[in-house]
Write an enzyme that holds these catalytic residues in place. Sequence first.
Site, PDB file in Angstrom:
ATOM      1  N   ASP A  44       5.545 -27.384   5.501  1.00 21.36           N
ATOM      2  CA  ASP A  44       5.926 -28.338   5.302  1.00 21.36           C
ATOM      3  C   ASP A  44       6.255 -29.243   6.572  1.00 21.36           C
ATOM      4  O   ASP A  44       6.489 -30.450   6.780  1.00 21.36           O
ATOM      5  CB  ASP A  44       6.661 -28.766   4.152  1.00 21.36           C
ATOM      6  N   SER A  45       6.489 -28.491   7.653  1.00 20.64           N
ATOM      7  CA  SER A  45       6.613 -29.100   8.905  1.00 20.64           C
ATOM      8  C   SER A  45       5.426 -29.766   9.273  1.00 20.64           C
ATOM      9  O   SER A  45       5.355 -30.677  10.259  1.00 20.64           O
ATOM     10  CB  SER A  45       6.846 -27.835   9.867  1.00 20.64           C
ATOM     11  N   ASP A  83       3.693 -23.946   1.553  1.00 15.94           N
ATOM     12  CA  ASP A  83       4.903 -24.294   1.589  1.00 15.94           C
ATOM     13  C   ASP A  83       5.365 -25.503   0.692  1.00 15.94           C
ATOM     14  O   ASP A  83       4.613 -26.407   0.646  1.00 15.94           O
ATOM     15  CB  ASP A  83       5.565 -25.052   2.879  1.00 15.94           C
ATOM     16  N   LYS A 113       6.012 -20.496  -0.504  1.00 15.49           N
ATOM     17  CA  LYS A 113       7.348 -20.554   0.058  1.00 15.49           C
ATOM     18  C   LYS A 113       8.206 -21.671  -0.476  1.00 15.49           C
ATOM     19  O   LYS A 113       7.939 -22.647  -0.854  1.00 15.49           O
ATOM     20  CB  LYS A 113       7.309 -20.410   1.621  1.00 15.49           C
ATOM     21  N   GLU A 115      12.509 -23.025  -0.516  1.00 14.33           N
ATOM     22  CA  GLU A 115      13.686 -22.979  -0.063  1.00 14.33           C
ATOM     23  C   GLU A 115      14.794 -22.920  -0.908  1.00 14.33           C
ATOM     24  O   GLU A 115      14.759 -23.260  -1.811  1.00 14.33           O
ATOM     25  CB  GLU A 115      13.934 -24.443   0.935  1.00 14.33           C
ATOM     26  N   GLU A 182      16.246 -18.908   8.842  1.00 15.26           N
ATOM     27  CA  GLU A 182      16.167 -19.929  10.063  1.00 15.26           C
ATOM     28  C   GLU A 182      17.694 -20.228  10.418  1.00 15.26           C
ATOM     29  O   GLU A 182      18.384 -20.797   9.809  1.00 15.26           O
ATOM     30  CB  GLU A 182      15.394 -21.371   9.195  1.00 15.26           C
TER      31      GLU A 182
END
Length: 277
Positions: A44-45, A83, A113, A115, A182
């Site tokens: 999602d960057s 993501d 993915k 978080e 991270e």
Amino acid sequence: MRTTISQILDLARSGQKIPMLTAYDSATARLLDAAGIPLILVGDSLGQVMLGYDSTLPVTMDDMIRHTSAVVRGAQNAFIVGDMPFMSYQISESDALANAGRFLKEAGCQGVKLEGGRQVAPLVEKLVGYGIPVMGHVGLTPQSINQLGGPRLQARTAAQAKVLLDDALALERAGAFSVVLELVPAQVSRMISDRLEVPTIGIGAGPDCDGQVLVISDLLGMNPAFHPKFLKRYAELAETIRSAAQTYAEEVKSGAFPDREHSHWMSAEEEALLSDL
Ligand code: KIV
């Protein structure tokens, strides 16, 4: 043949490091595939890299599906992870299942993915139970950037490292096939990598993770203003692109481009008839 989860786990078990990169478009994905990158993350960057936002927060499910499906079309061999964007899995379990399902059904990727640690572990278990491979992500979690107060090194103390370990173990127990670590000290990611059976994938987490991930535009040097300590640039594309565009503009203005070689020509006989038109 597309890489499978068991091949990724085998790589880690045999002590081979796993290189993962992000991609957001078909052309880049094709090149990463040709380079033999086994794991591609449509991060999602995307928000910062492709869409010009200053965080990942505005990225939507539709943004992610469009770009993930482009990556899937470009890369035939890599295992592709989509993501899950901010608020696509936090509101309700049914939302999360539907959105994770969209990644596999509509975009055609192989896993998702998300978080978070212990808090998302029950959801991870549900997704995995329904056949959706999940990669976890702990340490600096960019979707919580407002809570964390910026892109700061996480787990600086042993007590915080214990919290991170418990989060990573909870994800593993819930069935995550790997966990991104991270921006944590190298000693912490070494300790967590030693304790986890599934591979850890580090970014800003030192050399001892089972794999590494970088954002493709960072690795390619697309943004020279972004130079965190953990980033190694493998190319300087910003300058290459800027100077190519500048030379092109100069040649268009001067008439040097297009020249004879880069133009199409009709036969002399047909050309002779043009004056009669
Ligand atoms: O969105 C992303 O690119 C990521 C990686 C940095 C792990 O989450």
